[in-house]
Motif scaffolding. Structure first.
Motif, PDB file in Angstrom:
ATOM      1  N   VAL A 543     -47.707  27.646 -32.282  1.00 53.97           N
ATOM      2  CA  VAL A 543     -47.319  26.259 -32.549  1.00 53.97           C
ATOM      3  C   VAL A 543     -47.188  25.522 -31.222  1.00 53.97           C
ATOM      4  O   VAL A 543     -46.411  25.924 -30.348  1.00 53.97           O
ATOM      5  N   ASP A 544     -47.956  24.453 -31.075  1.00 54.01           N
ATOM      6  CA  ASP A 544     -47.903  23.614 -29.877  1.00 54.01           C
ATOM      7  C   ASP A 544     -46.735  22.646 -30.015  1.00 54.01           C
ATOM      8  O   ASP A 544     -46.773  21.702 -30.813  1.00 54.01           O
ATOM      9  N   MET A 545     -45.677  22.872 -29.243  1.00 50.14           N
ATOM     10  CA  MET A 545     -44.485  22.041 -29.358  1.00 50.14           C
ATOM     11  C   MET A 545     -44.710  20.635 -28.824  1.00 50.14           C
ATOM     12  O   MET A 545     -43.935  19.714 -29.145  1.00 50.14           O
ATOM     13  N   GLU A 548     -45.475  18.787 -31.839  1.00 47.43           N
ATOM     14  CA  GLU A 548     -44.270  18.571 -32.635  1.00 47.43           C
ATOM     15  C   GLU A 548     -43.499  17.359 -32.106  1.00 47.43           C
ATOM     16  O   GLU A 548     -42.996  16.537 -32.882  1.00 47.43           O
ATOM     17  N   GLY A 551     -45.079  14.206 -33.045  1.00 44.97           N
ATOM     18  CA  GLY A 551     -44.874  13.930 -34.463  1.00 44.97           C
ATOM     19  C   GLY A 551     -43.448  13.547 -34.808  1.00 44.97           C
ATOM     20  O   GLY A 551     -43.129  13.338 -35.979  1.00 44.97           O
ATOM     21  N   ASN A 553     -40.634  15.427 -34.162  1.00 44.02           N
ATOM     22  CA  ASN A 553     -39.715  16.551 -34.355  1.00 44.02           C
ATOM     23  C   ASN A 553     -39.081  16.916 -33.019  1.00 44.02           C
ATOM     24  O   ASN A 553     -39.737  17.458 -32.127  1.00 44.02           O
ATOM     25  N   SER A 558     -39.863  24.290 -34.929  1.00 42.85           N
ATOM     26  CA  SER A 558     -41.018  23.555 -35.433  1.00 42.85           C
ATOM     27  C   SER A 558     -40.970  23.523 -36.954  1.00 42.85           C
ATOM     28  O   SER A 558     -40.214  24.275 -37.598  1.00 42.85           O
ATOM     29  N   GLY A 559     -41.784  22.650 -37.528  1.00 39.44           N
ATOM     30  CA  GLY A 559     -41.851  22.576 -38.988  1.00 39.44           C
ATOM     31  C   GLY A 559     -42.284  23.897 -39.590  1.00 39.44           C
ATOM     32  O   GLY A 559     -41.757  24.330 -40.626  1.00 39.44           O
ATOM     33  N   SER A 562     -39.306  26.427 -39.420  1.00 39.70           N
ATOM     34  CA  SER A 562     -38.256  26.064 -40.379  1.00 39.70           C
ATOM     35  C   SER A 562     -38.665  26.427 -41.800  1.00 39.70           C
ATOM     36  O   SER A 562     -37.885  26.993 -42.570  1.00 39.70           O
ATOM     37  N   GLN A 766     -43.657  29.548 -30.641  1.00 39.14           N
ATOM     38  CA  GLN A 766     -43.589  28.162 -30.197  1.00 39.14           C
ATOM     39  C   GLN A 766     -43.767  28.106 -28.687  1.00 39.14           C
ATOM     40  O   GLN A 766     -43.147  28.869 -27.944  1.00 39.14           O
ATOM     41  N   TYR A 768     -45.139  25.344 -25.180  1.00 42.60           N
ATOM     42  CA  TYR A 768     -45.694  24.113 -24.626  1.00 42.60           C
ATOM     43  C   TYR A 768     -46.975  24.391 -23.843  1.00 42.60           C
ATOM     44  O   TYR A 768     -47.568  23.466 -23.286  1.00 42.60           O
TER      45      TYR A 768
END
Length: 888
Positions: A543-545, A548, A551, A553, A558-559, A562, A766, A768
């Protein structure tokens, strides 16, 4: 001195870095041999040492010593009639001393339990009559004088206890000795640990006589309440002994029957029982529960790996398979050339069954009358590993690590030395257990940097284990899902033979079918054969924070994480949330003036700790107050209400840690049962033990386990179906060439905790920096691909494992002095290496100040550290670290 015998003794004291010659008094001559622990006079003190060389006699049997103009002092006393070190351990200590530029005595000290030898001390006595000193004076000199006037001759430890908190008393005591007012004599304080002796109770009358005695006790106590109580207690003692094989410890008897010592004495006086004194072992494994098990059938991968190991450790065994009984194997290792191939790298994905291969090797060596050393990187893993080996080898397993109580470690060490416990499980220090004969050495999770000692001597247990295996003709097995770059390199050179376990073992088919029927679920495991099922490795989602944040968040989750965590909790499954950073906030800053709160000793930012949950409650049930802590020196201070620099109140807490993650989970999922496992929650007198914390999670008394790198190593948690890595970038860009390797290992290892049950697992990482090679390769579980990439980088930059590094570190209260000393050594190094570029530095360390002392360091590349160090004149105040695992 005709016929005197001379020996070389390596003092265990830090101040002496060479062995010294002593004569052996006649009364000790029979028992003093190589490896003996002795007490020797050194300058004006008595200190402990180990005999490292038997020396020669002057009666013609051996070389005559050269003429000397000094007197050789005799050994003062012998600590133990049995040698403390065996021949292989002595050879290993000599090798470590030369390889790691460490005093031989300090290397020998690694192999002796703390408190085994008496400690050196002084006795102090007033030499002249002096006027009485008032006891309430604040003057340090007067306080010392008063204590000596009142107590006469006092030992150093007594003075230290009485003068605790009095500043400058040591200097005043030294002046009094120099002035002749106080006389100082060397002495020894008794060893801190000794055998524990306690009373045994044995029933010595027959069952028929016992019935008569019990009836008489009841009859004689009629109408007398006190006699009735005594008769009841004494009768209970006799019944207890009858029900417990007629023999028990006195304290057990009294605890179980409410009897007292007077009752036992009364029964002994009437010849119903015998009271005797016996030694009682202190066993750290006494309270560990386990179920004895037999060896399961091997999978195809395991069988191929075990056949290779067996062929190497028993080269003349013929064409038989690994399933053949080891009792019929030859009892010798073979030629030295064949023994060189008994070093293995068992590369197996998490859950592939490496431990079963270890156990087969241990079982084989036990049948040959040899022992086994099984090392794990973290002390927190030792109870789980010990439990598994106890289930296979009950009554034969010892546990060794530095957190054992001194008495437990002392007794365990003696039982190992006596050959009673041939299987030693433990952390790094277990490598030096005194097994009479070592048959196999296992290092599980060999990639872990915890195998490197961070104090003198600065040894690497992996390299030491290879040398120990060579010296003792033992097999060596390195095991890991993510082998270190050094292990990959040695495998490429042929020093280690690679054995592959590429598939994760779920279980045998019959067991899986039973579990499916009981739980009402369908397994994700796939069949390897009709009897064994394999479990696929969990899928990894990156997941590229940054996306997020774009977007909207701003949460730490991250979505995807969660949603996955909510689903896991709703299904009654378990999750692991990983973040390799302790505390609640990693930095405390004033938003008005920019002042960062730093440790006064180390000049590093203080970490904010906001205790919450059961993990932070102390023994009294109260929760500690919030605090600021230094993770370098453990300095603790209160959280200020205003900025100490500008006085304003806009103090903010920046960054996240495991405590903040725990808090966020409680807020988002109030009904979730969360347990946190990090250094803060698993250490200290009032903390929950690591084993208790793990068992709580295994028994599904918690839903989410939040933790640091502790939870990434070797844990088998069958109901975990989700692993979330909150921030994979922690440590990724530190100025250390091993940073990428460490991050890759942690992600891959923690990902391996998911999907070890009937259901498939998933991993959400997660970050960056999703394009970083360590992140990309971990997403596909491509361990060999990452190794090829990383080794190519190391080769290009002339970094380990293609060269070896030596780190020289100096610290000083004056930064200019530290820098000057480091620069002088760097100039000496450049004259000794082939090219000046092989010397890196000098420079200030990444953590520039520690304990109010400034750190400077210089590195050097070399193919042979031992040769280089032999050529140098290194000041004593330098730390010499061969093969450092960190450049920070």
């Amino acid at each position: 001195m005709q016929g005197d015998r001379f020996v070389e003794v390596a003092p265990l004291a830090d101040a002496v870095d060479m062995s010294l010659t002593y004569s052996v008094p006649g009364q000790h001559s029979e028992h003093v041999t190589q490896g003996s622990a002795v007490i020797i006079p050194l300058r004006n003190r008595l200190v402990a040492g180990v005999v490292v060389n038997d020396g020669v006699r002057q009666d013609g049997s051996g070389a005559e010593p050269q003429a000397r103009d000094y007197i050789i002092k005799p050994i003062h006393s012998l600590v133990d009639e049995k040698p403390a070190l065996n021949a292989s351990q002595l050879d290993l200590a000599r090798w470590m001393s030369a390889e790691y530029h460490a005093p031989l005595g300090r290397c020998c000290a690694l192999m002796i339990p703390p408190g085994y030898t008496p400690s050196s001390s002084y006795l102090y006595t007033l030499a002249v009559d002096t006027a009485n000193t008032p006891p309430d004076t604040d003057n340090a000199r007067d306080r010392v004088m008063h204590l000596l006037q009142q107590g006469g001759t006092l030992i150093e430890s007594r003075l230290k206890a009485a003068l605790r908190g009095v500043r400058g008393w040591r200097n005043e005591l030294k002046r009094l000795v120099q002035e002749g007012v106080v006389v100082r004599q060397s002495t020894l304080e008794p060893a801190a640990v000794k055998p524990r002796r306690t009373t045994m109770v044995q029933l010595v009358i027959s069952d028929a006589t016992l019935e008569i005695v019990l009836d008489n006790l009841q009859r004689t106590a009629v109408n007398d309440s006190r006699r009735i109580d005594a008769a009841r207690r004494r009768g209970a003692v006799l019944n207890y002994l009858r029900e417990n094989n007629r023999l028990a410890w006195a304290e057990w008897v009294m605890a179980s029957t409410a009897a007292n010592r007077a009752d036992l004495d009364w029964l002994a006086q009437h010849d119903y029982i015998i009271l005797g004194d016996a030694e009682r072992w202190r066993d750290p494994l006494a309270d560990i529960d386990y179920v004895v098990s037999s060896e399961p059938p091997l999978t195809g991968d395991q069988s191929r790996a075990w056949d290779s190991v067996l062929a190497a450790i028993s080269p003349q065994a013929g064409e038989g398979s690994a399933s053949e009984s080891a009792a019929h194997r030859p009892s010798h290792r073979g030629s030295s050339a064949e023994a060189a191939h008994a070093c293995f790298l068992l590369r197996g994905v998490t859950g592939s069954g490496k431990t079963e291969v270890y156990m087969r090797a241990v079982d084989y060596e036990l049948r040959r009358g040899r022992g086994a050393l099984v090392l794990v990187p973290e002390i927190s893993l030792t109870p789980q590993t010990a439990r598994r080996f106890l289930s296979r080898f009950p009554g034969k397993v010892a546990l060794i690590h530095s957190r054992l109580k001194p008495g437990e470690r002392f007794d365990t060490w003696r039982r190992i030395r006596n050959g009673e416990l041939p299987v030693v499980v433990g952390a790094r220090s277990a490598l030096f257990a005194p097994l009479p004969q070592v048959g196999v050495i296992v290092l599980d999770e060999e990639h872990d940097q915890s195998y490197k000692q961070n104090s003198l001597p600065y040894y690497d247990a992996r390299r030491v284990a290879m040398q120990y295996a060579l010296l003792s003709d033992a097999a060596l097995i390195f095991g890991s899902a993510t082998p270190s770059m050094e292990a990959w390199h040695m495998a490429g050179q042929g020093s280690l033979r690679v054995l592959e376990l590429p598939n994760r073992v779920r279980a045998h088919a019959s067991r899986v079918a039973d579990q499916e029927a009981r739980l009402g679920v369908h397994s994700a495991a796939r069949h390897e054969t009709d009897t064994v099922l394999y479990q696929p490795m969990p899928d990894v989602q990156i997941v590229d924070m940054r996306a997020e944040l774009r977007g909207g968040n701003v949460s730490m989750f991250s979505g995807a994480l969660s949603t996955a965590l909510a689903g896991t909790l709703s299904r009654g499954e378990q999750a692991i949330i990983f973040l390799n950073r302790r505390g609640s906030a990693s930095c405390v800053i004033c938003r008005d003036c920019g002042h960062v709160l730093r440790c006064p000793n180390d000049d590093v930012p203080l970490t904010y700790h906001q205790p919450m949950g059961d993990s932070d409650r102390n023994a009294s049930g109260r929760r500690p107050v919030p605090s600021l802590r230094c993770h370098q020196c453990d300095h603790v201070e209160e959280v200020p209400a205003v900025c100490p620099a500008c006085g304003n109140s806009r103090i903010r807490f920046i960054g996240i840690g495991t405590q903040k993650v725990e808090q966020a989970i409680h807020e988002q999922f109030p009904r979730a049962r969360v347990v946190r496992w990090d250094k803060d929650s698993s250490s200290g007198a009032n903390r929950t033990s690591a084993d208790q914390m793990l068992q709580r999670f295994v028994h599904q008394q918690a839903d989410v386990l939040v933790g640091t790198q502790m939870i990434a190593k070797g844990l088998d948690l069958p109901m975990v179906t989700l692993v979330g890595v909150v921030l994979a970038d922690v440590g990724l860009f530190l100025p250390d060439f091993r940073a990428s390797e460490r991050v890759f290992d942690l992600i891959e290892q923690v990902a391996g905790r998911a999907g070890r049950s009937l259901l498939a697992g998933s991993v959400i990482v997660q970050t960056y920096n999703p394009e970083h090679p360590a992140i990309e390769f971990s997403a596909s579980h491509d361990v060999s691909g990452f190794a090829r990439y990383e080794l190519a980088q190391r080769s290009m930059l002339k970094l380990p494992p293609y060269v070896r590094l030596v780190r020289f570190e100096i610290d000083d209260e004056d930064m200019a002095q530290a820098r000057l000393k480091c620069e002088m050594l760097a100039r000496q190094l450049r004259r000794r290496v082939p090219t000046p570029s092989d010397v890196i530095g000098p420079s200030s360390a990444y953590f520039a100040r520690r304990n109010n002392r400034y750190r400077w360091q210089v590195f050097v590349r070399t193919s042979s550290p031992r040769t280089l160090l032999h050529q140098l004149d290194i000041p004593r105040d330098f730390i010499v670290d061969v093969d450092p695992v960190s450049m920070l």
